[in-house]
Every structure is written in C-alpha cells, then in structure tokens.
Design an enzyme around this catalytic site. Structure first.
Site, PDB file in Angstrom:
ATOM      1  N   SER A  60       9.118  45.132  33.433  1.00 46.46           N
ATOM      2  CA  SER A  60       8.135  44.044  33.434  1.00 46.46           C
ATOM      3  C   SER A  60       6.793  44.500  32.862  1.00 46.46           C
ATOM      4  O   SER A  60       6.424  45.670  32.942  1.00 46.46           O
ATOM      5  CB  SER A  60       7.919  43.535  34.857  1.00 46.46           C
ATOM      6  OG  SER A  60       9.104  43.018  35.383  1.00 46.46           O
TER       7      SER A  60
HETATM    8  N1  SAH Z   1      11.627  45.188  38.705  1.00 48.33           N
HETATM    9  C1  SAH Z   1      11.835  45.555  37.318  1.00 48.33           C
HETATM   10  C2  SAH Z   1      12.194  44.359  36.478  1.00 48.33           C
HETATM   11  C3  SAH Z   1      13.570  44.463  36.020  1.00 48.33           C
HETATM   12  S1  SAH Z   1      14.166  43.144  35.034  1.00 48.33           S
HETATM   13  C4  SAH Z   1      10.641  46.320  36.770  1.00 48.33           C
HETATM   14  O1  SAH Z   1       9.966  46.980  37.508  1.00 48.33           O
HETATM   15  O2  SAH Z   1      10.403  46.311  35.576  1.00 48.33           O
HETATM   16  C5  SAH Z   1      15.105  42.240  36.212  1.00 48.33           C
HETATM   17  C6  SAH Z   1      16.307  42.931  36.803  1.00 48.33           C
HETATM   18  O3  SAH Z   1      16.951  41.999  37.659  1.00 48.33           O
HETATM   19  C7  SAH Z   1      17.358  43.392  35.800  1.00 48.33           C
HETATM   20  O4  SAH Z   1      17.581  44.764  35.950  1.00 48.33           O
HETATM   21  C8  SAH Z   1      18.589  42.588  36.169  1.00 48.33           C
HETATM   22  O5  SAH Z   1      19.810  43.290  36.002  1.00 48.33           O
HETATM   23  C9  SAH Z   1      18.326  42.281  37.631  1.00 48.33           C
HETATM   24  N2  SAH Z   1      19.082  41.141  38.163  1.00 48.33           N
HETATM   25  C10 SAH Z   1      19.369  39.950  37.565  1.00 48.33           C
HETATM   26  N3  SAH Z   1      20.103  39.186  38.391  1.00 48.33           N
HETATM   27  C11 SAH Z   1      20.283  39.896  39.542  1.00 48.33           C
HETATM   28  C12 SAH Z   1      20.968  39.646  40.762  1.00 48.33           C
HETATM   29  N4  SAH Z   1      21.642  38.506  40.984  1.00 48.33           N
HETATM   30  N5  SAH Z   1      20.940  40.599  41.715  1.00 48.33           N
HETATM   31  C13 SAH Z   1      20.289  41.779  41.522  1.00 48.33           C
HETATM   32  N6  SAH Z   1      19.638  42.078  40.384  1.00 48.33           N
HETATM   33  C14 SAH Z   1      19.625  41.144  39.402  1.00 48.33           C
END
Ligand code: SAH
Length: 211
Positions: A60
């Site tokens: 993010s």
């Molecule tokens: N928190 C992260 C953002 C990651 S992007 C940061 O610090 O940058 C969002 C993440 O959510 C991805 O890795 C994706 O695989 C995950 N995601 C999407 N749907 C999900 C679900 N149903 N359960 C768990 N993780 C999920």
C-alpha cells in the site's frame, strides 16, 4: 536511496498531506519499508506510492497506511487489532509498533510465508499470522478485536468481521460500490453500527478462498 534523509522526506510529505498523529509518523520514520519490497524496487521504497509485490498484489501507498493507522488510533489506545490482507507485511509491522497484539491473515500462501519471515527478522514478536481467507475472519471464532483493518476492497462487509469486533470497536476498510472505492470507518455502538465515509481510495479486491 534508503537513507534516513530519504525517509524523513517521506515523513514530511505525509505531514504536508495532513497526517498529524506523531506516533504514526514516528513509527513510519523507523519501519524499514525497503525490506518489504523486492530488492530491485528498494530504491523506490520511500516514494509515496504503491509498488508491486508479485502475485498481482501491491504494497500500500505510505499515505494510505498512515491515514488508516491514524484512523485506528483516533478513539484512544487499544489492545488488539486484526488485519485482513497481510500482503508483504508492511502495514502489519507498522501496527505491531503501535498495538500490543496484532493478528493478520493472508489468502496467498507465498506472501504469508514471506511476511512471516520478514516480521520475525525485524523481531516483532507481538504478531500472529495465519494463511486463511479473511472473509471468515480470524480462524478462532471466539476471538474479538478492538480494531479491524482491511487492506483489500470489499463489496460487502463480511458479517463475521462485525461479530469479531468488540463493543466500541472500530473497523476501517475500503468499500467498492461498483464504480469507485471509499475508505469507510464503522464503529460498533450499543445503538448499532455508525458509518463514516472518509476518502476515495484504490485497493486490490478482497477475493474469496485461498490463493
Ligand atoms: N497490508 C498490505 C497490503 C497488501 S495488498 C501492505 O502493507 O501493503 C492486499 C492483500 O490482501 C493482498 O496480499 C491479497 O492477497 C490479500 N487478500 C485479498 N483477499 C483476501 C482475503 N479474502 N483474505 C485474506 N487476504 C486477502
């Protein structure tokens, strides 16, 4: 490119954009974001931008991490936070420096494993990670949390997450209405859920099942 001066410049930018919580700014000054991206991209780690982390996912944008974290802290200090979407683990690391107990779930196994290793290397021991579908909440259904942060956009709030929020608890999440995404804050009160729309955002979607 990963020097303290580069990091300080990012913190100044966050301040200029309205991030005022000193705790959040201080933690983000110190958490090494460059360790959460591929080495080839580490020279861009302190730009205020989302970056690819593989598997069609992103780390993010720092402003969004700061904004969401600040929103979680608005209503006073709390004990536990659940994150849906560990990804690379950067937001998790920021949370672990501010909350006593951090729980985070990720549906893609490779990302879950990589985050686990990175967070252990940073000696952040107040984090519990699970490879599971966040639509089902934390796998132990009896757990409840003071705060929940979702880092992938949903089209409907999973009911189990509302159940896993403690009374007085706050959940911050991107909501996709089919046209655009809005960052929402909901508070669980005795009278029901109180909703507040915050800012327009752009997140990867919350997907069903394991990846
Ligand atoms: N928190 C992260 C953002 C990651 S992007 C940061 O610090 O940058 C969002 C993440 O959510 C991805 O890795 C994706 O695989 C995950 N995601 C999407 N749907 C999900 C679900 N149903 N359960 C768990 N993780 C999920």
């Amino acid at each position: 490119m990963t020097s303290q001066r580069t990091r300080d410049r990012l913190i100044q930018r966050l301040k200029d954009q309205g991030i005022s919580n000193e705790l959040v700014l201080d933690v983000m000054r110190h958490v090494p974001r460059h360790l959460f991206v591929d080495e080839a991209l580490s020279h861009r780690a302190y730009e205020d931008t989302a970056l690819p982390i593989g598997y069609s996912q992103t780390i993010s944008q720092p402003f969004i991490v700061a904004f969401m974290t600040q929103a979680l802290l608005e209503d006073g200090p709390v004990n536990s936070v659940l994150e849906i979407g560990t990804g690379c683990g950067y937001q998790t690391a920021v949370l672990a420096n501010l909350f006593p107990q951090v729980y985070s779930v990720e549906r893609i196994e490779a990302l879950h494993k990589q985050a686990k290793q990175r967070l252990a290397e940073l000696e952040l021991f107040n984090i519990q990670l699970r490879h599971t579908d966040g639509n089902g909440g934390w796998p132990n259904p009896s757990y409840q949390f003071d705060r929940i942060i979702m880092t992938a956009a949903c089209t409907e709030v999973p009911e189990v997450l509302v159940q896993q929020l403690l009374p007085g608890g706050v959940m911050v999440f991107p909501f996709d209405d089919g046209h655009d995404q809005t960052l929402m804050k909901i508070t669980k009160t005795e009278q029901g859920m109180v909703e507040e729309a915050m800012i327009k955002v752009s997140f990867v979607p919350l997907l069903p099942g394991l990846g």
